[in-house]
Scaffold this motif. Structure first.
Motif, PDB file in Angstrom:
ATOM      1  N   UNK A  52       0.803  -1.233   0.068  1.00 44.28           N
ATOM      2  CA  UNK A  52      -0.077  -0.145  -0.111  1.00 44.28           C
ATOM      3  C   UNK A  52       1.021   1.172  -0.025  1.00 44.28           C
ATOM      4  N   UNK A  53       1.972   1.216   0.885  1.00 44.59           N
ATOM      5  CA  UNK A  53       2.915   2.378   0.936  1.00 44.59           C
ATOM      6  C   UNK A  53       3.420   2.683  -0.572  1.00 44.59           C
ATOM      7  N   UNK A  54       3.923   1.484  -1.035  1.00 43.39           N
ATOM      8  CA  UNK A  54       4.773   1.597  -2.649  1.00 43.39           C
ATOM      9  C   UNK A  54       3.605   2.272  -3.306  1.00 43.39           C
ATOM     10  N   UNK A  55       2.461   1.657  -3.312  1.00 42.40           N
ATOM     11  CA  UNK A  55       1.343   2.131  -4.416  1.00 42.40           C
ATOM     12  C   UNK A  55       1.070   3.859  -4.103  1.00 42.40           C
ATOM     13  N   UNK A  56       1.108   4.229  -2.964  1.00 45.97           N
ATOM     14  CA  UNK A  56       0.872   5.590  -2.710  1.00 45.97           C
ATOM     15  C   UNK A  56       1.768   6.474  -3.038  1.00 45.97           C
ATOM     16  N   UNK A  57       3.115   5.996  -2.897  1.00 50.14           N
ATOM     17  CA  UNK A  57       4.269   6.522  -3.234  1.00 50.14           C
ATOM     18  C   UNK A  57       4.171   6.747  -4.921  1.00 50.14           C
ATOM     19  N   UNK A  58       3.924   5.640  -5.841  1.00 49.84           N
ATOM     20  CA  UNK A  58       4.002   5.661  -6.935  1.00 49.84           C
ATOM     21  C   UNK A  58       2.790   6.626  -7.549  1.00 49.84           C
ATOM     22  N   UNK A  59       1.679   6.946  -6.775  1.00 50.28           N
ATOM     23  CA  UNK A  59       0.597   7.747  -7.117  1.00 50.28           C
ATOM     24  C   UNK A  59       1.097   9.257  -6.991  1.00 50.28           C
ATOM     25  N   UNK A  60       1.692   9.416  -5.800  1.00 43.21           N
ATOM     26  CA  UNK A  60       2.384  10.554  -5.582  1.00 43.21           C
ATOM     27  C   UNK A  60       3.670  11.117  -6.816  1.00 43.21           C
ATOM     28  N   UNK A  61       4.280  10.066  -7.216  1.00 45.94           N
ATOM     29  CA  UNK A  61       5.313  10.380  -8.144  1.00 45.94           C
ATOM     30  C   UNK A  61       4.716  10.788  -9.361  1.00 45.94           C
ATOM     31  N   UNK A  62       3.671  10.031  -9.598  1.00 48.31           N
ATOM     32  CA  UNK A  62       2.883  10.215 -11.064  1.00 48.31           C
ATOM     33  C   UNK A  62       2.353  11.780 -10.924  1.00 48.31           C
ATOM     34  N   UNK A  63       1.727  12.022  -9.750  1.00 55.53           N
ATOM     35  CA  UNK A  63       1.244  13.513  -9.620  1.00 55.53           C
ATOM     36  C   UNK A  63       2.370  14.464  -9.926  1.00 55.53           C
ATOM     37  N   UNK A  64       3.618  14.374  -9.116  1.00 53.08           N
ATOM     38  CA  UNK A  64       4.705  15.099  -8.967  1.00 53.08           C
ATOM     39  C   UNK A  64       5.262  15.359 -10.432  1.00 53.08           C
ATOM     40  N   UNK A  65       5.455  14.364 -11.156  1.00 54.02           N
ATOM     41  CA  UNK A  65       6.018  14.343 -12.624  1.00 54.02           C
ATOM     42  C   UNK A  65       5.062  15.091 -13.562  1.00 54.02           C
ATOM     43  N   UNK A  66       3.908  14.835 -13.297  1.00 54.89           N
ATOM     44  CA  UNK A  66       2.708  15.503 -14.350  1.00 54.89           C
ATOM     45  C   UNK A  66       2.573  16.979 -14.101  1.00 54.89           C
ATOM     46  N   UNK A  67       2.874  17.322 -12.700  1.00 57.40           N
ATOM     47  CA  UNK A  67       2.971  18.981 -12.641  1.00 57.40           C
ATOM     48  C   UNK A  67       4.235  19.551 -13.095  1.00 57.40           C
ATOM     49  N   UNK A  84       8.047   3.796 -13.654  1.00 58.53           N
ATOM     50  CA  UNK A  84       7.410   4.762 -14.415  1.00 58.53           C
ATOM     51  C   UNK A  84       8.104   5.017 -15.666  1.00 58.53           C
ATOM     52  N   UNK A  85       7.590   5.425 -16.757  1.00 60.39           N
ATOM     53  CA  UNK A  85       8.242   5.564 -18.005  1.00 60.39           C
ATOM     54  C   UNK A  85       7.773   6.959 -18.335  1.00 60.39           C
ATOM     55  N   UNK A  86       8.385   8.009 -18.281  1.00 62.77           N
ATOM     56  CA  UNK A  86       7.684   9.178 -18.679  1.00 62.77           C
ATOM     57  C   UNK A  86       8.388   9.935 -19.936  1.00 62.77           C
ATOM     58  N   UNK A  87       7.710  11.043 -20.423  1.00 63.63           N
ATOM     59  CA  UNK A  87       8.363  11.873 -21.608  1.00 63.63           C
ATOM     60  C   UNK A  87       8.234  13.152 -21.326  1.00 63.63           C
ATOM     61  N   UNK A  88       9.072  13.995 -21.768  1.00 63.06           N
ATOM     62  CA  UNK A  88       9.010  15.272 -21.601  1.00 63.06           C
ATOM     63  C   UNK A  88       9.965  15.991 -22.740  1.00 63.06           C
ATOM     64  N   UNK A  89       8.979  16.193 -23.857  1.00 64.88           N
ATOM     65  CA  UNK A  89       9.646  16.695 -25.045  1.00 64.88           C
ATOM     66  C   UNK A  89      10.335  15.348 -25.735  1.00 64.88           C
ATOM     67  N   UNK A  90      11.500  15.569 -25.989  1.00 71.74           N
ATOM     68  CA  UNK A  90      12.253  14.532 -26.773  1.00 71.74           C
ATOM     69  C   UNK A  90      12.963  13.798 -25.697  1.00 71.74           C
ATOM     70  N   UNK A  91      12.824  13.921 -24.555  1.00 66.73           N
ATOM     71  CA  UNK A  91      13.506  13.045 -23.650  1.00 66.73           C
ATOM     72  C   UNK A  91      12.531  11.956 -22.741  1.00 66.73           C
ATOM     73  N   UNK A  92      13.003  10.830 -22.681  1.00 64.88           N
ATOM     74  CA  UNK A  92      12.224   9.553 -22.291  1.00 64.88           C
ATOM     75  C   UNK A  92      13.017   9.192 -20.932  1.00 64.88           C
ATOM     76  N   UNK A  93      12.509   9.390 -19.800  1.00 68.01           N
ATOM     77  CA  UNK A  93      12.905   9.026 -18.658  1.00 68.01           C
ATOM     78  C   UNK A  93      12.257   7.701 -17.722  1.00 68.01           C
ATOM     79  N   UNK A  94      13.166   7.098 -17.461  1.00 64.38           N
ATOM     80  CA  UNK A  94      12.777   5.729 -16.662  1.00 64.38           C
ATOM     81  C   UNK A  94      12.948   5.972 -15.254  1.00 64.38           C
TER      82      UNK A  94
END
Length: 117
Positions: A6-21, A40-50
């Motif tokens: 549960x703690x891990x899931x909460x952390x991932x949700x917070x990380x998603x929110x933070x990165x989207x912001x 998480x795999x995220x993209x910002x412009x032409x940068x892919x972030x693992x």
């Protein structure tokens, strides 16, 4: 479900929110390849972030980012290589850690760019 899950899931949700912001687009969560997983795999412009997300409820044993081992980093890189080839990604990449500490009502996020390579 166990408390640490549960703690891990909460952390991932917070990380998603933070990165989207911060302007990142979340491409995939919990990407698996063989024995490896990328949180998480995220993209910002032409940068892919693992992104490896580490969450802790207290700091008695150290900061969350200190729990990303060499072995875990190698597994993330292996899975990232598979993702890059499978998606024909031809631009820059980066490996980050998002460390989340949840203690009571206090939330702290530490985003470490270029954490390993």
């Amino acid at each position: 479900m166990a408390q640490h899950n549960e703690t891990g899931k909460q952390g991932e949700l917070e990380a998603v929110r933070y990165l989207q912001e911060k302007g990142y687009e979340i491409m995939t969560q919990n990407y698996r390849y063989q024995h490896a997983e990328i949180d998480l795999i995220a993209k910002k412009g032409k940068l892919l972030v693992f992104v490896e997300v580490k969450t802790r409820t207290n700091l008695s044993y150290g900061n969350p980012e200190e729990f990303v081992s060499y072995t875990k980093a190698k597994l993330v890189m292996k899975a990232a290589e598979n993702y890059i080839f499978a998606n024909d990604w031809l631009h820059d990449i980066r490996f980050d850690i998002v460390a989340v500490t949840v203690a009571g009502n206090e939330l702290r996020i530490n985003h470490i760019e270029d954490a390993f390579f």
